[in-house]
Design an enzyme around this catalytic site. Structure first.
Site, PDB file in Angstrom:
ATOM      1  N   ASP A 142       0.763  -1.393  -0.178  1.00  0.00           N
ATOM      2  CA  ASP A 142       0.168  -0.386   0.071  1.00  0.00           C
ATOM      3  C   ASP A 142       0.725   0.853  -0.100  1.00  0.00           C
ATOM      4  OD1 ASP A 142      -2.281   1.106   0.014  1.00  0.00           O
ATOM      5  OD2 ASP A 142      -1.849   1.675   2.221  1.00  0.00           O
ATOM      6  N   ASP A 179     -10.032   1.111  -5.368  1.00  0.00           N
ATOM      7  CA  ASP A 179     -10.458   3.040  -5.454  1.00  0.00           C
ATOM      8  C   ASP A 179     -11.164   3.734  -6.052  1.00  0.00           C
ATOM      9  OD1 ASP A 179      -8.764   2.789  -2.813  1.00  0.00           O
ATOM     10  OD2 ASP A 179      -7.202   2.511  -3.912  1.00  0.00           O
TER      11      ASP A 179
HETATM   12  C1  NOJ Z   1      -4.279   2.695  -0.917  1.00  0.00           C
HETATM   13  C2  NOJ Z   1      -5.365   1.960  -0.909  1.00  0.00           C
HETATM   14  O1  NOJ Z   1      -5.924   0.688  -1.654  1.00  0.00           O
HETATM   15  C3  NOJ Z   1      -6.756   2.464   0.088  1.00  0.00           C
HETATM   16  O2  NOJ Z   1      -7.879   2.381   0.036  1.00  0.00           O
HETATM   17  C4  NOJ Z   1      -5.776   3.583   0.900  1.00  0.00           C
HETATM   18  O3  NOJ Z   1      -7.444   4.015   1.704  1.00  0.00           O
HETATM   19  C5  NOJ Z   1      -5.134   4.236   0.694  1.00  0.00           C
HETATM   20  N1  NOJ Z   1      -4.180   3.294  -0.121  1.00  0.00           N
HETATM   21  C6  NOJ Z   1      -4.680   4.267   2.591  1.00  0.00           C
HETATM   22  O4  NOJ Z   1      -4.544   3.006   3.101  1.00  0.00           O
END
Ligand code: NOJ
Length: 557
Positions: A201, A330
């Site tokens: 991440d 996302d």
């Molecule tokens: C990227 C992740 O894919 C997302 O879902 C998350 O909110 C942020 N990083 C923070 O961890």
């Protein structure tokens, strides 16, 4: 167990599972690990090689599990470590691998490390970024990704802590060698338990300029990008992690890197540097963002999309490796975003898939993408669950900066919740996802768009994905071939070739709802090419015009 071989991930396809929305086995309305286990035969039928499991760790669930409070446990909502072991075995028995999500730019504020750090514990004091305030306010001007300042004041310590995301996600201080050692231990722990790699991440946020200087002001806050993204010690940190945890192990590593450029990615993914196998870059999914960011969307310009993806193909050829993706938890659903989720849903979903799956790199399929699942089209803020969306709504509507209708239209188009509605298994109640009340609404189109119907229909989006995935295994040119762009000025067609060992693959996709002439020389793939795959009935030969959203792949030898 899958056969070990060098670079196996170069001919693999990865399937991302967002566990809370995949399959609920116990009727509490939230998907879980036993639910994933129920669907392993479905994944095998699709033909994917690897499952990337989004976080299943204990978490207060402020950011749907991307706020981890225990790195080596399983949240009770998802099951137990024994369930995880059964999932690992079920995948391995079927020749598939299991990649975990390593969320180590930040922890949850409920992680014991943060509690100890906040209390000033000798060992953990400097596990996070603590700074005194400046002029009665935060230590610098940075804004956070999820609206509001990137700093929160802690009464107990009398200092501010840094959080690039929500206040419940304090950033770990990777400058501290003890933090890095703790991260290495987490990675080694999962590998020892049988994980086959990691998706990491926002891993390019872990090296910050330790002076934490102000950033250029954009709107209300300063932008942290220059000082906290792709920072000075990033290569060193990634290399150290690789040397400690990955060298000599048969793993897949992919780093999520918002804001990474092709030149940097080439260094990160060049095997001689021993950092990462591949990265998730964001250029192509940021192209429809306006000057105000993702919630200020613009129509997609095919020319810019093509120029961007083609540049990444050329840039990483030979010296690195691409990840290929349209969707994840996302991003809005690609068929709604770049295609046509009405009349041409099946045609556009399959044309867009073909465009990506024939490129060089490792394709990622996000749950439901293989069904042509669409955006949720929710128009009431009460139906949304995502904190980014809710914070944004509060910030812009609450302050009167944007009117409600404009804000809701942008949210309906771009919210992460579009990707998070439950997986559509059947036409029945709750799409067969749960017998309880789902934690987020099911898309009403599950009566038409669902796995049961798709598996039974040879012309479905599902079977097109299944064939694309199978082709990658059958033809080395798809995994290995050199990429060359074609028709770079065409307003409707995305076209390219791939070449390997005397074979040439021609990929043609019409990204529009009008017929498009194929303006290419007759011998572009040599005499009598074979049609490998098409997405419409009765596909024509190489130079035949493409019907609306038609895609064809021809192989010449
Ligand atoms: C990227 C992740 O894919 C997302 O879902 C998350 O909110 C942020 N990083 C923070 O961890």
């Amino acid at each position: 167990m899958p056969e070990p071989s060098a670079d196996w991930w170069k001919s693999s396809v990865v399937y991302q599972i967002y566990p809370s929305s995949f399959k609920d086995s116990d009727g509490d309305g939230v998907g879980d690990i036993p639910g994933v286990i129920e669907k392993l035969d479905y994944l095998q039928l699709l033909g994917v090689d690897v499952v990337w499991l989004s976080p299943v760790y204990p978490s207060p669930w402020d950011d749907n599990g991307y706020d981890v409070s225990d790195y080596t446990g399983i949240d009770p909502r998802f099951g137990t470590l024994e369930d995880w072991d059964r999932l690992r075995d079920g995948l391995h028995e079927r020749g598939m691998r299991l990649v975990m999500d390593l969320v180590v730019n930040h922890t949850s504020d409920r992680h014991p490390w943060f509690a100890a750090s906040r209390a000033g514990d000798e060992d953990k004091r400097d596990f996070y970024f603590w700074r005194p305030g400046r002029d009665g306010g935060p230590p610098n001007n940075w804004g956070s990704v999820f609206s509001g300042p990137a700093w929160t004041y802690d009464e107990g310590r009398g200092e501010y802590y840094l959080h690039l995301f929500s206040p419940s996600q304090p950033d770990l201080n990777w400058e501290n060698p003890k933090v890095r050692a703790a991260v290495h231990e987490v990675a080694l722990w999962w590998l020892a338990r049988g994980a086959d790699g990691f998706r990491m991440d926002v891993i390019n946020f872990v090296s910050k300029n330790p002076a934490l200087p102000d950033g250029p002001v954009r709107g209300e806050y300063g932008d942290f990008t220059r000082h906290a993204v792709n920072g000075p010690r990033l290569h060193e940190f990634l290399h150290e992690l690789h040397e400690t945890a990955f060298t000599g192990r048969d793993v897949l590593t992919v780093g999520e890197m918002p804001g990474v450029g092709v030149g940097q990615a080439r260094v990160h993914t060049n095997p001689v540097n021993r950092e990462l196998d591949m990265v998730f870059q964001f250029e192509h999914v940021d192209l429809d963002h306006g000057p105000g960011g993702k919630f200020d969307p613009r129509p997609l310009d095919l020319a810019r999309l093509r120029a961007s993806l083609n540049r990444w193909q050329a840039g990483l050829d030979d010296h690195g490796w691409n990840s290929l993706y349209w969707n994840n938890h996302d991003q809005p659903r690609v068929v709604s975003r770049f295609g046509d989720d009405g009349r041409y849903r099946v045609e556009s979903a399959t044309a867009i898939a073909t465009t990506l799956h024939m490129m060089q790199g490792t394709p990622y399929v996000y749950q439901g993408e293989e069904l042509g699942m669409t955006n949720a089209h929710m128009d009431d803020i009460a139906d949304y669950r995502d904190l980014e969306t809710l914070n944004h709504h509060r910030a812009v509507v609450g302050s009167g900066r944007v009117d409600e209708a404009t804000a809701m239209a942008a949210i309906a188009r771009m919210s992460r919740d579009n990707a998070r509605t439950p997986m559509q298994w059947t036409a029945g109640e709750n799409a067969g996802f749960t017998t309880g009340t789902p934690w987020i609404g099911v898309n009403p189109n599950h009566t038409r768009v669902n796995a049961e119907a798709a598996v039974a229909d040879p012309g479905s989006v599902f079977h097109h994905y299944r064939r694309l995935i199978a082709l990658r295994k059958e033809h080395a040119v798809i995994a290995r071939g050199r990429f060359a762009p074609l028709l770079e000025e065409d307003s409707r067609i995305y076209a390219y070739t791939r070449a390997y060992n005397g074979q040439t693959l021609l990929v043609l996709a019409n990204w529009s709802d009008r017929e498009a002439a194929v303006d290419l020389p007759e011998d572009v793939v040599g005499p009598e090419p074979e049609l490998l795959i098409g997405n419409l009935p009765d596909p024509g030969s190489v130079l035949d015009p493409l019907r609306p959203w038609e895609a064809r792949v021809h192989l010449g030898r």
